[in-house]
Motif scaffolding. Sequence first.
Motif, mmCIF file in Angstrom:
data_model
loop_
_atom_site.group_PDB
_atom_site.id
_atom_site.type_symbol
_atom_site.label_atom_id
_atom_site.label_comp_id
_atom_site.label_asym_id
_atom_site.label_seq_id
_atom_site.Cartn_x
_atom_site.Cartn_y
_atom_site.Cartn_z
ATOM 1 N N ASN A 2 0.802 -1.269 0.160
ATOM 2 C CA ASN A 2 -0.124 0.048 0.232
ATOM 3 C C ASN A 2 0.953 1.218 0.116
ATOM 4 O O ASN A 2 2.130 1.211 -0.001
ATOM 5 C CB ASN A 2 -1.155 0.016 1.244
ATOM 6 N N ALA A 51 5.779 -5.643 -6.487
ATOM 7 C CA ALA A 51 4.198 -5.313 -6.186
ATOM 8 C C ALA A 51 3.783 -4.480 -7.522
ATOM 9 O O ALA A 51 2.636 -4.736 -7.766
ATOM 10 C CB ALA A 51 4.283 -4.377 -4.887
ATOM 11 N N LEU A 52 4.573 -3.639 -8.128
ATOM 12 C CA LEU A 52 3.923 -3.094 -9.306
ATOM 13 C C LEU A 52 3.673 -3.916 -10.410
ATOM 14 O O LEU A 52 2.495 -4.034 -11.037
ATOM 15 C CB LEU A 52 4.980 -2.028 -9.915
ATOM 16 N N LYS A 55 0.448 -5.669 -9.472
ATOM 17 C CA LYS A 55 -0.757 -4.440 -9.784
ATOM 18 C C LYS A 55 -1.070 -4.246 -11.383
ATOM 19 O O LYS A 55 -2.366 -4.484 -11.689
ATOM 20 C CB LYS A 55 -0.323 -3.148 -9.248
ATOM 21 N N GLU A 58 -3.116 -7.772 -12.206
ATOM 22 C CA GLU A 58 -4.412 -7.658 -11.635
ATOM 23 C C GLU A 58 -5.278 -6.528 -12.616
ATOM 24 O O GLU A 58 -6.268 -6.883 -12.929
ATOM 25 C CB GLU A 58 -4.301 -6.992 -10.426
ATOM 26 N N ALA A 59 -4.549 -5.566 -13.052
ATOM 27 C CA ALA A 59 -5.351 -4.615 -13.936
ATOM 28 C C ALA A 59 -5.554 -4.943 -15.155
ATOM 29 O O ALA A 59 -6.670 -4.624 -15.881
ATOM 30 C CB ALA A 59 -4.470 -3.166 -13.861
ATOM 31 N N ALA A 143 1.972 2.348 -15.978
ATOM 32 C CA ALA A 143 2.279 2.167 -14.425
ATOM 33 C C ALA A 143 3.286 2.852 -13.909
ATOM 34 O O ALA A 143 4.501 3.258 -14.630
ATOM 35 C CB ALA A 143 2.514 0.687 -14.499
ATOM 36 N N VAL A 160 -2.082 2.892 -13.680
ATOM 37 C CA VAL A 160 -1.909 1.910 -12.569
ATOM 38 C C VAL A 160 -0.887 2.739 -11.651
ATOM 39 O O VAL A 160 0.319 2.938 -12.148
ATOM 40 C CB VAL A 160 -1.647 0.788 -12.676
ATOM 41 N N LEU A 162 1.281 2.239 -7.875
ATOM 42 C CA LEU A 162 1.531 1.402 -6.701
ATOM 43 C C LEU A 162 1.252 2.306 -5.542
ATOM 44 O O LEU A 162 0.352 1.840 -4.471
ATOM 45 C CB LEU A 162 3.132 0.990 -6.500
#
Length: 194
Positions: A2, A51-52, A55, A58-59, A143, A160, A162
């Motif tokens: 987060n 983590a990016l 993401k 996921e997107a 991103a 997107v 992070l």
Amino acid sequence: MNTEQVLEEFRASGALREGHFVLSSGLHSGTFLQKNLVFQYPERTERLCKALAAKIKEAVGEVDLCISPAVGGIIPGYETARHLGVPSMYVEREGGSFKLRRAFSIPPGARIAMVEDIVSTGLSSRECVDAIKAAGGNVVVAACIVDRSGGRADPGAPFVALARLDVPAYPADQLPPELAAIPVEDPGSRRLHG
């Protein structure tokens, strides 16, 4: 990961700086994220970019390659591509505009993630996205590690981030008095000449 966890990586590296800074966009801000102080540590860079990559998946699902703007986007672009299991390329300025160089080429139909480090206005991201499109690429996502615009930046593709922050930035002729009273630093890369 987060926003607070991302910021902790910056704080722990001494990369979350306060003062008076001219950003790459030309805007002025009292907060600067000196990402190179984070990117000098492979383990921190790996955590952020892994983590990016998650993401991004996921997107938009799978992508075929990552392309980043030089210079600041090269490290996070490469590391994010590594976690996505795809090649990494970058665009660099030639005659003032971003272009693919160094024998990089985009395979027909490739789904591309444009990967940036820090986004303030989205200008460098848009220029990168435009260069990718001009080279025949299909940018499915833009991103970044940190969007400091609070979601207002327009990178020219689905966006997107992070971490999202809303960090004020001002034109040089509209500085608040408390910022104008502090000596200015220019750590951005847009005005570098090689």
